[in-house]
Design a protein around this motif. Structure first.
Motif, PDB file in Angstrom:
ATOM      1  N   MET A 141     -23.476  31.958  47.885  1.00 37.99           N
ATOM      2  CA  MET A 141     -22.976  32.007  47.301  1.00 37.99           C
ATOM      3  C   MET A 141     -22.905  32.570  45.942  1.00 37.99           C
ATOM      4  SD  MET A 141     -21.118  28.305  44.709  1.00 37.99           S
ATOM      5  CE  MET A 141     -22.001  26.780  45.572  1.00 37.99           C
ATOM      6  N   LYS A 142     -21.736  33.770  46.175  1.00 36.81           N
ATOM      7  CA  LYS A 142     -21.167  35.160  45.563  1.00 36.81           C
ATOM      8  C   LYS A 142     -19.748  34.584  44.858  1.00 36.81           C
ATOM      9  CE  LYS A 142     -21.916  39.233  43.421  1.00 36.81           C
ATOM     10  NZ  LYS A 142     -20.809  39.130  42.871  1.00 36.81           N
ATOM     11  N   LYS A 143     -19.749  34.711  43.538  1.00 42.23           N
ATOM     12  CA  LYS A 143     -18.426  34.017  43.441  1.00 42.23           C
ATOM     13  C   LYS A 143     -17.833  35.718  42.757  1.00 42.23           C
ATOM     14  CE  LYS A 143     -16.971  30.034  41.379  1.00 42.23           C
ATOM     15  NZ  LYS A 143     -18.006  29.691  40.336  1.00 42.23           N
ATOM     16  N   ASN A 144     -16.535  35.962  42.780  1.00 43.07           N
ATOM     17  CA  ASN A 144     -16.040  37.444  41.893  1.00 43.07           C
ATOM     18  C   ASN A 144     -15.678  36.343  40.582  1.00 43.07           C
ATOM     19  OD1 ASN A 144     -16.216  39.051  44.320  1.00 43.07           O
ATOM     20  ND2 ASN A 144     -14.687  37.802  45.289  1.00 43.07           N
ATOM     21  N   ASN A 145     -16.051  37.017  40.393  1.00 42.68           N
ATOM     22  CA  ASN A 145     -16.593  37.445  38.205  1.00 42.68           C
ATOM     23  C   ASN A 145     -15.009  38.046  37.951  1.00 42.68           C
ATOM     24  OD1 ASN A 145     -17.734  34.976  37.517  1.00 42.68           O
ATOM     25  ND2 ASN A 145     -18.889  35.482  37.694  1.00 42.68           N
ATOM     26  N   SER A 146     -15.593  39.662  38.778  1.00 49.26           N
ATOM     27  CA  SER A 146     -14.629  40.373  37.351  1.00 49.26           C
ATOM     28  C   SER A 146     -13.779  40.939  37.932  1.00 49.26           C
ATOM     29  CB  SER A 146     -15.878  41.553  36.898  1.00 49.26           C
ATOM     30  OG  SER A 146     -15.827  42.152  38.136  1.00 49.26           O
ATOM     31  N   THR A 147     -12.827  41.309  38.012  1.00 48.68           N
ATOM     32  CA  THR A 147     -11.762  42.378  37.769  1.00 48.68           C
ATOM     33  C   THR A 147     -12.475  43.687  39.686  1.00 48.68           C
ATOM     34  OG1 THR A 147     -10.381  41.716  35.974  1.00 48.68           O
ATOM     35  CG2 THR A 147     -10.177  43.742  37.984  1.00 48.68           C
TER      36      THR A 147
END
Lengths: 105, 105
Positions: free
Chosen positions: B1-7
């Motif tokens: 469950m990978k989050k998009n942390n950065s722009t």
DNA sequence: GTTATAATTGACAAATATTGTCAAGTTAAT
DNA sequence: ATTAACTTGACAATATTTGTCAATTATAAC
């Protein structure tokens, strides 16, 4: 009941309280009087080293002054940005997330 | 469950989802491929205009992307600063104070 | 009013940081 | 081994920040 909102106001008030001249403090800081004048009036931003130095010269609490200074830099960064406040909150969340992660190390 | 942390991660994921090449998006952005590559990998900061443009090109929610982007700028500003988190909070307080003041106008 | 001192202002210069270009180098697929 | 996509790093161009200086304004003392 006047508050010292900005770094500049704090610096000026304290300098005057100590009876020091711009010239004198500027000399210790190793910059031209003009610069210090502008910093005190908020026309220019100081560098962090200068803030640290000024805290020493004027016997101000260094941490408080740095926090003050950094908060101004942050606000400068989002000036005129409609979404600035939301961005601030996101930034805080990210820091917190990182803090809790650190526990593992 | 990978989050998009950065722009950068958001941009790359969306570009790939759309099946676009760096080259193609870079051309629309009017910068060299190298720059976009670096932006996506977080090696370089984008300019705000570029973020706005990228949101258009990639059909991303502009406000969300800007908030993401600004929060990174803020964090960049206080990186390595021990007092950064405190400064963030002070910055928020100042904004709020200003908001309530505005009611008078 | 003149003089003297402190502070302010604005034009410009120097220093630093950001953004961009380019060419050479990976990586991965065929 | 060739090709296409991407990455990397050296360097150039640009923009921003920081500083200097000289001229101006403000204030107080005479």
């Amino acid at each position: 009941m006047k508050k010292n909102n900005s770094t500049g106001e704090i610096l000026r008030k304290q300098r005057e309280e100590k009876g020091l001249l711009l010239r004198q403090v500027a000399a210790l800081l190793d910059v031209d009087t003009a610069i210090l004048s502008k910093i005190e009036r908020g026309e220019r931003k100081a560098k962090k080293e200068q803030i640290v130095e000024l805290a020493k010269i004027l016997d101000l609490n260094q941490e408080d002054l740095i926090i003050q200074f950094l908060s101004e830099r942050i606000l400068y960064e989002i000036q005129d940005e409609e979404l600035g406040e939301k961005a601030l909150k996101v930034a805080e969340q990210k820091i917190k997330k990182n803090n809790t992660k650190q526990i593992k190390d």
